[in-house]
Write an enzyme that holds these catalytic residues in place. Sequence first.
Site, PDB file in Angstrom:
ATOM      1  CB  THR A  93     -39.644  48.772  -4.910  1.00  0.00           C
ATOM      2  OG1 THR A  93     -40.565  49.786  -4.840  1.00  0.00           O
ATOM      3  CG2 THR A  93     -39.230  48.541  -6.208  1.00  0.00           C
ATOM      4  CG  HIS A  94     -38.898  50.050  -0.512  1.00  0.00           C
ATOM      5  ND1 HIS A  94     -37.687  50.089   0.075  1.00  0.00           N
ATOM      6  CD2 HIS A  94     -38.889  50.221  -1.313  1.00  0.00           C
ATOM      7  CE1 HIS A  94     -36.565  50.301  -0.251  1.00  0.00           C
ATOM      8  NE2 HIS A  94     -37.293  51.085  -1.467  1.00  0.00           N
TER       9      HIS A  94
ATOM     10  CG  ASN B 137     -49.095  24.426   3.572  1.00  0.00           C
ATOM     11  OD1 ASN B 137     -49.756  25.000   3.865  1.00  0.00           O
ATOM     12  ND2 ASN B 137     -48.406  23.632   4.158  1.00  0.00           N
TER      13      ASN B 137
ATOM     14  CB  SER C 112     -53.093  21.537   6.624  1.00  0.00           C
ATOM     15  OG  SER C 112     -53.059  21.690   8.541  1.00  0.00           O
ATOM     16  CB  SER C 113     -52.281  17.022   9.943  1.00  0.00           C
ATOM     17  OG  SER C 113     -51.385  17.877  11.105  1.00  0.00           O
TER      18      SER C 113
ATOM     19  CG  ASN D 106       0.969  15.802   3.773  1.00  0.00           C
ATOM     20  OD1 ASN D 106      -0.194  15.726   4.893  1.00  0.00           O
ATOM     21  ND2 ASN D 106       1.848  15.935   4.668  1.00  0.00           N
TER      22      ASN D 106
ATOM     23  CE  LYS E  63     -52.536  26.331   5.552  1.00  0.00           C
ATOM     24  NZ  LYS E  63     -51.382  26.960   5.736  1.00  0.00           N
TER      25      LYS E  63
ATOM     26  N   PRO F  47       0.774  -0.998  -0.027  1.00  0.00           N
ATOM     27  CG  PRO F  47      -0.356  -0.904   2.147  1.00  0.00           C
ATOM     28  CD  PRO F  47       0.457  -1.897   1.049  1.00  0.00           C
ATOM     29  CG  ASN F  48       2.489   2.620   3.674  1.00  0.00           C
ATOM     30  OD1 ASN F  48       2.247   1.858   3.970  1.00  0.00           O
ATOM     31  ND2 ASN F  48       2.435   4.319   3.913  1.00  0.00           N
ATOM     32  CG  ASP F  49       7.399   0.805   0.231  1.00  0.00           C
ATOM     33  OD1 ASP F  49       7.227   0.868   0.488  1.00  0.00           O
ATOM     34  OD2 ASP F  49       8.039  -0.750   0.992  1.00  0.00           O
TER      35      ASP F  49
END
Length: 455
Positions: A180-181, A319, A311-312, A134, A317, A123-125
């Site tokens: 607006t606003h 949503n 809605s329950s 890194n 309704k 795995p390393n080599d």
Amino acid sequence: MERIERDTLGEISVDATKYWGAQTERSRRNFAIGDNYMPKEIIYAFAQLKKAAAKVNALEGKLSEAKSVAIGNVCDQIIQGELDEHFPLVVWQTGSGTQSNMNVNEVIAHVANLTLGEEKVHPNDDVNMSQSSNDTFPTAMHIAAYQALVTKLLSEITKMEEVLTTKKNQYMQLVKIGRTHLQDATPLTLGQEISGWEACLTNNKNYLESSMKAILPLAIGGTAVGTGLNASKDFGDKVAEELRKQTGYPFTSDSNKYFALTSHSPINFVHGAIRSLASDLMKIANDIRLLASGPRSGIGELTLPANEPGSSIMPGKVNPTQCEAITMVAAQVMGNDTTINIAASQGNFELNVYKPVIIFNFLESITLLSDSMRSFRIHCLEGLTANESVIEAKVNDSLMLVTALNPHIGYEKAAKIAKLAFDENTTLKEAAIKTGFVTEKEFDLWIDPLKMTNL
């Protein structure tokens, strides 16, 4: 059944049915924190990288052709999702991602050795040859991030953009009152309003496509601290070239590996564009649910598709559930951006050690936005319709149409007309004629809502 694996710390038992080794097992035991597993996109990106690195190492004469081919074959299995169960580590581990790098190295070595004879892959080599966690982890970060942007997010932006283009064209002649606003303003068409939403997506797609170039340079070749120790001088360039062949994406080797290891400003920068998209999606969804408020006691200019009972307790309704879902996602993405920003600032000396949390949040943002945009498009936008009678009534009742009189009678007289209409609860036309500032004929000539839109 268990088997014994060994590393520099000694022996440790591992489930015999699993392909990982000692370092993965130690991490699995030592970091039993939550259930946020390392994203599969990172694992697959690692496999792409390991395959490319093995090819380059073989070309440089450091790795045998047999080992290189065996490593590449296992990497292909990983990329295809055939070995997903062998990557058990959570995000909350070492900040360099070393344990996930070793998880990939160990699985590749184990599976490769099932097919090789006496020549064993280490795995390393072998798998990690000319590499370090890194430089491999940040490389995998960039590969995974770029691929997710292309295959998920950008395509969903385009699809939503196309739906908004259709809606824009459908309602381009439908005059409505602007706001607006949160107050009544001069008119525009619904198509013009939708064109603003459409442009939000177009511009954010442009921001993303421009910014994501920042994550094309890769850290590979920097090894431990950016010097490239134990790797050939042009190893990074060669691996980037192999990755270009594999993926079709224009990855390059970063010109400054010290930067690539210690700074994640490229990821941070790109996520800023993702956050911008989230902000505009929240704006669009909020506009839609407010315009659809009612149906009888709100604005009621838009009608949402009825996907499920709302809605329950309140029958009938409907949503704005898709609006609520995508705005919650937008809030999550904004939170992810804060996390990424903080984590990206932690590049102490030669290495940032917040890498896993950075890429976890980055990829989560892409997944959540892509999924929520798809859901919002299919279950809300495509079935969204205009309530034309309500829109027309609000236009006819609006006091802000008086603005069109400004060039003819001046601002102050126009303001008096609007105030009179409001105070006496009459129409604008009745108030205008009553003041004597305009005649009925002049009013009808000058007050044309469609002309006021400058369409």
